[in-house]
Design a protein around this motif. Structure first.
Motif, PDB file in Angstrom:
ATOM      1  N   LEU A   1      92.045  72.055  11.900  1.00  0.00           N
ATOM      2  CA  LEU A   1      90.601  72.106  11.655  1.00  0.00           C
ATOM      3  C   LEU A   1      89.994  73.326  12.356  1.00  0.00           C
ATOM      4  O   LEU A   1      89.229  74.089  11.749  1.00  0.00           O
ATOM      5  N   ALA A   2      90.361  73.516  13.620  1.00  0.00           N
ATOM      6  CA  ALA A   2      89.783  74.623  14.389  1.00  0.00           C
ATOM      7  C   ALA A   2      90.146  75.969  13.761  1.00  0.00           C
ATOM      8  O   ALA A   2      89.293  76.846  13.630  1.00  0.00           O
ATOM      9  N   SER A   3      91.391  76.129  13.345  1.00  0.00           N
ATOM     10  CA  SER A   3      91.805  77.444  12.861  1.00  0.00           C
ATOM     11  C   SER A   3      91.285  77.752  11.461  1.00  0.00           C
ATOM     12  O   SER A   3      91.240  78.914  11.069  1.00  0.00           O
ATOM     13  N   THR A   4      90.884  76.719  10.715  1.00  0.00           N
ATOM     14  CA  THR A   4      90.318  76.995   9.389  1.00  0.00           C
ATOM     15  C   THR A   4      88.792  76.892   9.409  1.00  0.00           C
ATOM     16  O   THR A   4      88.137  77.245   8.436  1.00  0.00           O
TER      17      THR A   4
ATOM     18  N   VAL B   1     107.943  66.163   8.994  1.00  0.00           N
ATOM     19  CA  VAL B   1     107.050  66.668  10.042  1.00  0.00           C
ATOM     20  C   VAL B   1     106.625  68.122   9.777  1.00  0.00           C
ATOM     21  O   VAL B   1     105.429  68.392   9.624  1.00  0.00           O
ATOM     22  N   PRO B   2     107.592  69.077   9.676  1.00  0.00           N
ATOM     23  CA  PRO B   2     107.149  70.441   9.333  1.00  0.00           C
ATOM     24  C   PRO B   2     106.540  70.525   7.930  1.00  0.00           C
ATOM     25  O   PRO B   2     105.578  71.272   7.721  1.00  0.00           O
ATOM     26  N   LEU B   3     107.057  69.752   6.984  1.00  0.00           N
ATOM     27  CA  LEU B   3     106.519  69.769   5.623  1.00  0.00           C
ATOM     28  C   LEU B   3     105.055  69.310   5.623  1.00  0.00           C
ATOM     29  O   LEU B   3     104.178  69.954   5.055  1.00  0.00           O
ATOM     30  N   GLY B   4     104.814  68.192   6.304  1.00  0.00           N
ATOM     31  CA  GLY B   4     103.461  67.643   6.357  1.00  0.00           C
ATOM     32  C   GLY B   4     102.495  68.584   7.062  1.00  0.00           C
ATOM     33  O   GLY B   4     101.331  68.696   6.675  1.00  0.00           O
TER      34      GLY B   4
ATOM     35  N   VAL C   1      97.723  68.593  16.431  1.00  0.00           N
ATOM     36  CA  VAL C   1      98.078  69.334  15.220  1.00  0.00           C
ATOM     37  C   VAL C   1      96.897  69.325  14.240  1.00  0.00           C
ATOM     38  O   VAL C   1      96.521  70.356  13.681  1.00  0.00           O
ATOM     39  N   VAL C   2      96.288  68.155  14.076  1.00  0.00           N
ATOM     40  CA  VAL C   2      95.155  68.045  13.150  1.00  0.00           C
ATOM     41  C   VAL C   2      93.943  68.809  13.703  1.00  0.00           C
ATOM     42  O   VAL C   2      93.282  69.567  12.973  1.00  0.00           O
ATOM     43  N   ARG C   3      93.681  68.637  14.987  1.00  0.00           N
ATOM     44  CA  ARG C   3      92.549  69.322  15.602  1.00  0.00           C
ATOM     45  C   ARG C   3      92.703  70.829  15.445  1.00  0.00           C
ATOM     46  O   ARG C   3      91.748  71.545  15.126  1.00  0.00           O
TER      47      ARG C   3
ATOM     48  N   VAL D   1     102.244  60.627  12.072  1.00  0.00           N
ATOM     49  CA  VAL D   1     101.099  60.090  12.817  1.00  0.00           C
ATOM     50  C   VAL D   1     101.523  59.566  14.190  1.00  0.00           C
ATOM     51  O   VAL D   1     100.775  59.646  15.151  1.00  0.00           O
ATOM     52  N   ARG D   2     102.737  59.027  14.272  1.00  0.00           N
ATOM     53  CA  ARG D   2     103.256  58.467  15.531  1.00  0.00           C
ATOM     54  C   ARG D   2     103.497  59.510  16.607  1.00  0.00           C
ATOM     55  O   ARG D   2     103.530  59.190  17.778  1.00  0.00           O
ATOM     56  N   ARG D   3     103.739  60.767  16.204  1.00  0.00           N
ATOM     57  CA  ARG D   3     104.133  61.783  17.188  1.00  0.00           C
ATOM     58  C   ARG D   3     103.006  62.058  18.178  1.00  0.00           C
ATOM     59  O   ARG D   3     101.833  62.084  17.808  1.00  0.00           O
ATOM     60  N   PRO D   4     103.375  62.287  19.454  1.00  0.00           N
ATOM     61  CA  PRO D   4     102.348  62.537  20.476  1.00  0.00           C
ATOM     62  C   PRO D   4     101.493  63.758  20.151  1.00  0.00           C
ATOM     63  O   PRO D   4     100.318  63.806  20.521  1.00  0.00           O
TER      64      PRO D   4
END
Ligand code: C2E
Ligand code: CA
Ligand code: CA
Ligand code: CA
Length: 284
Positions: free
Chosen positions: A133-136, A86-89, A128-130, A120-123
């Motif tokens: 994207l927003a921060s980069t 999780v933190p690695l990904g 996290v993905v959004r 992917v399963r985590r709520p």
């Protein structure tokens, strides 16, 4: 002797004990590697087989640990088992989206990031993905998430519904989803229609046989052809993985596969070395 499952017995030999000691040492060291100073992300081109232009790059993590470089096959399974994935990904996702911003801006080159089902399963996953994207400042269209078919299909009903919902939410942001190592797992071709995917990465096991003689090759070629044709029908983009030889590139191209990846077009390299390959054919 130690019981392992119902029908097998594993004898606890000195060799196994050493393996166990190695494992816990690796785990301790991996915990230290996070949040990420020792994790290095390399990039490998994905090309249009016809023009040989680089359309996207896949992020592949390496770990420069206290005892040298460790390849992902040696620590990703351990990271998955222990939850460190999780933190690695998340680290890889942040690094890759940041690195890819100039590549996308200058060349329209997207970045693929491997994600485990556990992530992917985590709520929190969609956020996290959004957030990455927003921060980069990278648009969703510039990101492809790669998930293995085993991960997509092997989880229970409820879990796979969660995975599907999260991937659907991300596709709403323009993010594309690739099914990885296709053909090696459960591989019911019928699943392709149901899964929330845009891209199918055909496992190297098929590519390697594409240009060889013999019965086994003929069978694999037939299956690869069926996958490629089904992808075309379902509007999925097929990528042939692990292309090492020109003959393999031509063979998979003649099956109708539009995209390819492999050492022939470029090995995984650090961010600084991938930039010069963009915007011109990979084998020029
Ligand atoms: P994968 O996602 O199937 O990645 C492709 C693997 O094939 C990479 O191995 C790549 O270096 C290798 N490869 C590419 N072209 C060729 C070729 O022409 N011939 C051969 N023989 N191999 C080729 P790598 O980098 O060692 O990664 C192994 C696996 O580790 C990946 O397989 C992926 O499942 C996992 N992995 C790597 N990075 C990450 C990550 O950030 N997160 C997660 N969850 N998994 C990762
Ligand atoms: Ca992959
Ligand atoms: Ca793969
Ligand atoms: Ca693989």
């Amino acid at each position: 002797a130690k019981a392992a499952g119902k029908n097998q017995v594993v004898v606890f030999t000195p060799a196994l004990r050493t393996e166990h000691a190695d494992r816990s040492r690796l785990l301790t060291e991996l915990r230290h590697a996070l949040p990420g100073e020792e994790l290095v992300v390399h990039y490998q081109p994905v090309v249009d087989l016809r023009t040989r232009r680089v359309l996207s790059v896949e992020a592949l993590v390496r770990w420069d640990g206290p005892r040298g470089r460790v390849m992902p096959d040696q620590f990703i399974p351990l990271a998955e088992e222990t939850g460190l994935i999780v933190p690695l990904g998340e680290h890889v996702l942040r690094r890759a989206t940041a690195d890819a911003r100039p590549w996308w801006d200058a060349h329209g080159v997207a970045v693929h990031v491997n994600v485990s089902a556990r992530q992917v399963r985590r709520p929190e996953f969609v956020d996290v993905v959004r957030d990455a994207l927003a921060s980069t400042g990278l648009p969703g269209a510039a990101l492809v998430l790669e998930i293995t078919e085993t991960a997509l299909l092997a989880t229970g009903k409820v879990e796979s519904a969660v995975v599907t919902a999260h991937l659907a939410a991300l596709r709403g942001l323009g993010v594309r989803v690739a099914i990885d190592d296709f053909g090696t797992g459960y591989s019911s071709l019928a699943y392709l229609q149901r899964l929330p995917v845009d891209i199918v990465k055909i496992d190297g096991a098929f590519t390697r046989f594409a240009a060889r003689p013999g019965d086994e090759s003929r069978r694999r070629r037939a299956l690869a052809t069926a996958i490629v044709e089904l992808c075309a029908t379902l509007d999925l983009v097929a990528v042939a993985e692990q292309i090492e030889l020109e003959t393999e590139a031509r063979a998979v191209q003649s099956l109708g596969c539009p995209l390819g990846q492999g050492y022939l077009f470029g090995r995984p390299v650090p961010a600084a070395e991938i930039a010069p390959l963009l915007g011109r054919p990979a084998d020029a």
